[in-house]
Design an enzyme around this catalytic site. Structure first.
Site, PDB file in Angstrom:
ATOM      1  N   SER A 243       0.833  -1.177  -0.140  1.00 41.00           N
ATOM      2  CA  SER A 243       0.014  -0.106  -0.006  1.00 41.00           C
ATOM      3  C   SER A 243       0.847   1.182   0.133  1.00 41.00           C
ATOM      4  O   SER A 243       0.446   2.272  -0.747  1.00 41.00           O
ATOM      5  CB  SER A 243      -0.753   0.132   1.343  1.00 41.00           C
ATOM      6  OG  SER A 243      -0.258  -0.239   2.349  1.00 41.00           O
ATOM      7  N   HIS A 273      -2.030  -8.921   1.836  1.00 43.71           N
ATOM      8  CA  HIS A 273      -1.976  -7.631   2.582  1.00 43.71           C
ATOM      9  C   HIS A 273      -3.033  -7.360   3.623  1.00 43.71           C
ATOM     10  O   HIS A 273      -2.977  -8.115   4.493  1.00 43.71           O
ATOM     11  CB  HIS A 273      -1.457  -6.430   1.630  1.00 43.71           C
ATOM     12  CG  HIS A 273      -0.813  -5.307   1.999  1.00 43.71           C
ATOM     13  ND1 HIS A 273      -0.263  -5.083   3.068  1.00 43.71           N
ATOM     14  CD2 HIS A 273      -0.973  -4.095   1.598  1.00 43.71           C
ATOM     15  CE1 HIS A 273       0.289  -3.814   3.500  1.00 43.71           C
ATOM     16  NE2 HIS A 273      -0.195  -3.227   2.511  1.00 43.71           N
ATOM     17  N   HIS A 320       5.740 -12.878   7.523  1.00 41.70           N
ATOM     18  CA  HIS A 320       5.872 -11.371   7.101  1.00 41.70           C
ATOM     19  C   HIS A 320       7.096 -11.321   5.963  1.00 41.70           C
ATOM     20  O   HIS A 320       7.973 -11.970   6.119  1.00 41.70           O
ATOM     21  CB  HIS A 320       6.270 -10.438   8.247  1.00 41.70           C
ATOM     22  CG  HIS A 320       5.972  -9.045   7.751  1.00 41.70           C
ATOM     23  ND1 HIS A 320       6.994  -8.436   7.310  1.00 41.70           N
ATOM     24  CD2 HIS A 320       4.693  -8.323   8.092  1.00 41.70           C
ATOM     25  CE1 HIS A 320       6.404  -7.090   7.129  1.00 41.70           C
ATOM     26  NE2 HIS A 320       5.065  -7.066   7.588  1.00 41.70           N
ATOM     27  N   ARG A 329       2.882  -4.783  16.902  1.00 38.22           N
ATOM     28  CA  ARG A 329       1.717  -4.232  16.355  1.00 38.22           C
ATOM     29  C   ARG A 329       0.699  -5.498  17.175  1.00 38.22           C
ATOM     30  O   ARG A 329      -0.309  -5.179  17.532  1.00 38.22           O
ATOM     31  CB  ARG A 329       1.466  -3.651  15.280  1.00 38.22           C
ATOM     32  CG  ARG A 329       2.329  -2.674  14.521  1.00 38.22           C
ATOM     33  CD  ARG A 329       2.157  -2.584  13.247  1.00 38.22           C
ATOM     34  NE  ARG A 329       2.492  -3.634  12.498  1.00 38.22           N
ATOM     35  CZ  ARG A 329       2.352  -3.857  11.084  1.00 38.22           C
ATOM     36  NH1 ARG A 329       1.854  -2.810  10.339  1.00 38.22           N
ATOM     37  NH2 ARG A 329       2.598  -4.893  10.444  1.00 38.22           N
ATOM     38  N   ASP A 375      -2.233  -8.161  11.471  1.00 39.74           N
ATOM     39  CA  ASP A 375      -3.602  -8.666  11.221  1.00 39.74           C
ATOM     40  C   ASP A 375      -4.133  -9.912  11.897  1.00 39.74           C
ATOM     41  O   ASP A 375      -5.263 -10.209  12.030  1.00 39.74           O
ATOM     42  CB  ASP A 375      -3.837  -9.036   9.769  1.00 39.74           C
ATOM     43  CG  ASP A 375      -3.266  -7.938   8.751  1.00 39.74           C
ATOM     44  OD1 ASP A 375      -4.019  -6.708   9.317  1.00 39.74           O
ATOM     45  OD2 ASP A 375      -2.384  -7.783   7.923  1.00 39.74           O
TER      46      ASP A 375
HETATM   47  N1  HAX Z   1       1.159 -19.963   6.077  1.00 37.36           N
HETATM   48  C1  HAX Z   1       1.548 -20.847   5.035  1.00 37.36           C
HETATM   49  N2  HAX Z   1       2.392 -20.626   4.255  1.00 37.36           N
HETATM   50  C2  HAX Z   1       3.157 -19.514   4.386  1.00 37.36           C
HETATM   51  C3  HAX Z   1       2.754 -18.443   5.241  1.00 37.36           C
HETATM   52  C4  HAX Z   1       1.920 -18.981   6.224  1.00 37.36           C
HETATM   53  N3  HAX Z   1       1.505 -17.904   6.991  1.00 37.36           N
HETATM   54  N4  HAX Z   1       3.593 -17.410   5.075  1.00 37.36           N
HETATM   55  C5  HAX Z   1       4.617 -17.818   4.127  1.00 37.36           C
HETATM   56  N5  HAX Z   1       4.209 -18.996   3.644  1.00 37.36           N
HETATM   57  C6  HAX Z   1       4.886 -19.724   2.402  1.00 37.36           C
HETATM   58  C7  HAX Z   1       4.482 -18.756   1.340  1.00 37.36           C
HETATM   59  O1  HAX Z   1       3.359 -18.762   0.687  1.00 37.36           O
HETATM   60  C8  HAX Z   1       5.805 -19.227   0.426  1.00 37.36           C
HETATM   61  O2  HAX Z   1       5.570 -20.601  -0.148  1.00 37.36           O
HETATM   62  P1  HAX Z   1       5.624 -20.495  -1.702  1.00 37.36           P
HETATM   63  O3  HAX Z   1       7.017 -20.786  -1.786  1.00 37.36           O
HETATM   64  O4  HAX Z   1       5.051 -22.166  -2.070  1.00 37.36           O
HETATM   65  O5  HAX Z   1       4.959 -19.754  -2.853  1.00 37.36           O
HETATM   66  C9  HAX Z   1       6.751 -19.636   1.544  1.00 37.36           C
HETATM   67  O6  HAX Z   1       6.391 -19.951   2.497  1.00 37.36           O
HETATM   68  C10 HAX Z   1       7.644 -18.382   1.590  1.00 37.36           C
HETATM   69  O7  HAX Z   1       7.352 -17.240   1.943  1.00 37.36           O
HETATM   70  P2  HAX Z   1       8.112 -16.066   2.662  1.00 37.36           P
HETATM   71  O8  HAX Z   1       9.330 -15.745   2.004  1.00 37.36           O
HETATM   72  O9  HAX Z   1       8.241 -16.660   4.537  1.00 37.36           O
HETATM   73  O10 HAX Z   1       6.973 -14.981   2.847  1.00 37.36           O
HETATM   74  P3  HAX Z   1       6.889 -13.967   1.748  1.00 37.36           P
HETATM   75  O11 HAX Z   1       7.663 -12.802   1.749  1.00 37.36           O
HETATM   76  O12 HAX Z   1       6.617 -14.665   0.397  1.00 37.36           O
HETATM   77  O13 HAX Z   1       5.155 -13.332   1.971  1.00 37.36           O
HETATM   78  C11 HAX Z   1       3.316 -13.058   3.312  1.00 37.36           C
HETATM   79  C12 HAX Z   1       5.135 -12.778   3.148  1.00 37.36           C
HETATM   80  C13 HAX Z   1       2.880 -12.001   4.506  1.00 37.36           C
HETATM   81  C14 HAX Z   1       2.821 -12.807   2.088  1.00 37.36           C
HETATM   82  C15 HAX Z   1       3.294 -14.479   3.819  1.00 37.36           C
HETATM   83  O14 HAX Z   1       3.801 -14.660   5.188  1.00 37.36           O
HETATM   84  C16 HAX Z   1       1.704 -14.710   3.977  1.00 37.36           C
HETATM   85  O15 HAX Z   1       0.911 -15.077   2.882  1.00 37.36           O
HETATM   86  N6  HAX Z   1       1.063 -14.817   5.157  1.00 37.36           N
HETATM   87  C17 HAX Z   1      -0.250 -14.843   5.373  1.00 37.36           C
HETATM   88  C18 HAX Z   1      -1.134 -13.706   4.917  1.00 37.36           C
HETATM   89  C19 HAX Z   1      -1.061 -12.474   5.849  1.00 37.36           C
HETATM   90  O16 HAX Z   1      -1.088 -12.730   7.109  1.00 37.36           O
HETATM   91  N7  HAX Z   1      -0.675 -11.387   5.298  1.00 37.36           N
HETATM   92  C20 HAX Z   1      -0.380 -10.041   6.114  1.00 37.36           C
HETATM   93  C21 HAX Z   1       0.991  -9.743   6.179  1.00 37.36           C
HETATM   94  C22 HAX Z   1       0.978  -8.563   6.797  1.00 37.36           C
HETATM   95  C23 HAX Z   1       0.516  -7.360   6.198  1.00 37.36           C
HETATM   96  O17 HAX Z   1       0.646  -6.896   5.077  1.00 37.36           O
HETATM   97  N8  HAX Z   1      -0.680  -6.850   6.722  1.00 37.36           N
HETATM   98  O18 HAX Z   1      -1.466  -5.825   6.085  1.00 37.36           O
END
Ligand code: HAX
Length: 439
Positions: A243, A273, A320, A329, A375
């Site tokens: 964002s 996000h 994250h 937070r 979140d």
């Molecule tokens: N559950 C299951 N798998 C997860 C995971 C979770 N909570 N977090 C990461 N992974 C997986 C990823 O999907 C990725 O898998 P692939 O290689 O198969 O695609 C792998 O682990 C590596 O990911 P990472 O390098 O640890 O994390 P990224 O930087 O790629 O992604 C995310 C960060 C926040 C998007 C990710 O941890 C996620 O999807 N979390 C769940 C959704 C979430 O809570 N989002 C909010 C984040 C905070 C925010 O921005 N708030 O607004």
């Protein structure tokens, strides 16, 4: 026009910095600050320094600092409403804008400026009223911000002809007008979508967060306190998150604050996000349903987490892109829950999930951060105070996020940052580079 001490002070603080920055780049522009790998380019530029954001900085181990201050320090040191223990979001906005903690009077000035500018033109409400009630609240929010673009002082001034040195001035007007109007717009969307279109007029005597709670229909003291904390901790998370980065990127084309912020909100609306806040509470309610509504045991939570991942889904609220520890937070919200609503069932489940999930995710090698993010908690708090329409939660996040990304946008214009245009390459180019590196 009424004198605006915040604007005068911002000009004093920010404008000399533009010249300072130019000299700094002239003298140090050739200094190398890092190198990056092919993997980083393919993984969404993680860890690559590619932009400057003045308002906050994220440390992977410690979490966010706003102008050097951590969340616990700000909960302690920012000015508060009479009798409240949580900070006023006006204060963190002032801090991000000026780089120094506000006095109570500074916060009052910001509050008054926003109250004065909060009138939303009727055509925005008319546009919202023409939309289907089941259109997601984030889409309604983005559309309302886009409609408001008609009011942009920056766009009008640019059309007339504006020197580069003056960009910050109409941008200030847009930033303050937009922030002032967002609670009214968000509350209107909430009331039309969930409360039969029975709207509540603003109360100019209240601070920005309390007035927002009031217009949403929550006049009890506890929800106002939660809203002040909520709107303070969601404001900013340095510049690279979707964002913030989107707002900055779109703004770099000299798109005005409305166009830039609406773009940022479309990014916040993604489930990886900001939409994760609604996904978390949906996941918790599904978990409870799965076990016939009872409070699940830790073993049952464990099994449900495994089932979520076996179904190929992420565990929402965990992980994250930058953080490598529990998000401060999240901790702020957990402390709030333990202090004020220790018996709330959903909050207790959130705390049990916090015990169960990190050890599971830690065992999965590819996951870099097994800890909860912002979140993971907010929905349970909102539900406790009666706001159970979870599709609306990301709009609350968006209202708060405006303070950080729009303060940054104003700094971008004051410092004269240029249009953003990173290089991009093809995979063939990457493969050639890899071959060159190995010979
Ligand atoms: N559950 C299951 N798998 C997860 C995971 C979770 N909570 N977090 C990461 N992974 C997986 C990823 O999907 C990725 O898998 P692939 O290689 O198969 O695609 C792998 O682990 C590596 O990911 P990472 O390098 O640890 O994390 P990224 O930087 O790629 O992604 C995310 C960060 C926040 C998007 C990710 O941890 C996620 O999807 N979390 C769940 C959704 C979430 O809570 N989002 C909010 C984040 C905070 C925010 O921005 N708030 O607004």
């Amino acid at each position: 026009m009424k004198s605006d001490k915040i604007k005068e002070k911002f000009a004093k603080v920010a404008l000399p910095k533009a010249a300072e920055l130019k000299d700094f780049i002239k003298e140090n522009g050739n200094h190398v600050i890092g190198s990056y790998t092919i993997e980083q380019v393919y993984s969404g530029m993680k860890g690559m320094v590619g932009m400057v954001t003045e308002t906050s900085k994220l440390d992977p181990e410690e979490g966010i600092r706003f102008r050097g201050y951590s969340i616990p320090e700000l909960r302690d040191q920012l000015p508060k409403a009479t009798g409240d223990s949580e900070p006023l979001p006006e204060g963190i906005f002032y801090l991000m804008l000026m780089g120094e903690l506000p006095t109570e009077d500074d916060v009052l000035q910001v509050s008054n400026i926003w109250a004065r500018r909060s009138n939303v033109p009727k055509f925005v409400f008319d546009m919202l009223d023409s939309l289907p009630l089941n259109l997601h609240p984030m889409t309604q929010f983005s559309m309302a911000i886009m409609a408001l673009q008609k009011e942009s002082v920056f766009a009008a001034a640019y059309r007339k002809g504006l020197s580069k040195k003056e960009y910050w001035d109409p941008m200030y007007e847009d930033v303050m007008n937009l922030i002032a109007r967002l609670p009214r717009i968000a509350a209107y969307i909430y009331r039309r979508t969930y409360k039969n279109g029975v709207h509540i007029e603003p109360d100019a005597k209240l601070d920005w967060a309390a007035n927002f709670a009031h217009m949403l229909g929550y006049d009890d003291y506890d929800m106002k306190r939660l809203m002040r904390l909520y709107l303070t901790i969601h404001v900013d998370h340095e510049g690279g998150n979707v964002s913030a980065h989107t707002t900055h990127l779109v703004g770099s084309a000299l798109s005005d604050a409305y166009l830039s912020f609406a773009a940022g909100m479309n990014g916040l609306a993604g489930p990886l996000h900001g939409l994760a806040n609604q996904e978390v509470i949906r996941w918790i309610l599904d978990l409870r349903n799965y076990y016939d509504g009872a409070v699940p045991t830790k073993e049952q939570i464990h099994d449900y987490v495994m089932k979520t991942m076996d179904d190929g889904k992420v565990v929402p609220g965990y992980g994250h892109a930058v953080l490598r520890k529990t998000d401060p937070r999240f901790i702020a919200q957990m402390e709030f829950a333990k202090k004020y609503i220790p018996d709330d069932v959903n909050c207790r489940i959130v705390h049990m999930v916090y015990e169960v999930v990190p050890p599971i995710l830690s065992n999965i090698k590819k996951i870099k951060n097994p800890w909860p993010n912002v979140d993971a908690h907010s929905g349970a708090l909102l539900m406790h105070y009666g706001m159970d329409e979870y599709d609306f939660y990301t709009v609350l996040f968006g209202v708060s996020r405006a303070l950080g990304v729009l303060a940054s946008l104003l700094w971008d214009r004051a410092l004269g940052h240029p249009i953003e245009r990173p290089g991009s390459v093809t995979s063939d180019w990457m493969k050639n580079q890899a071959v060159k590196a190995t010979v």
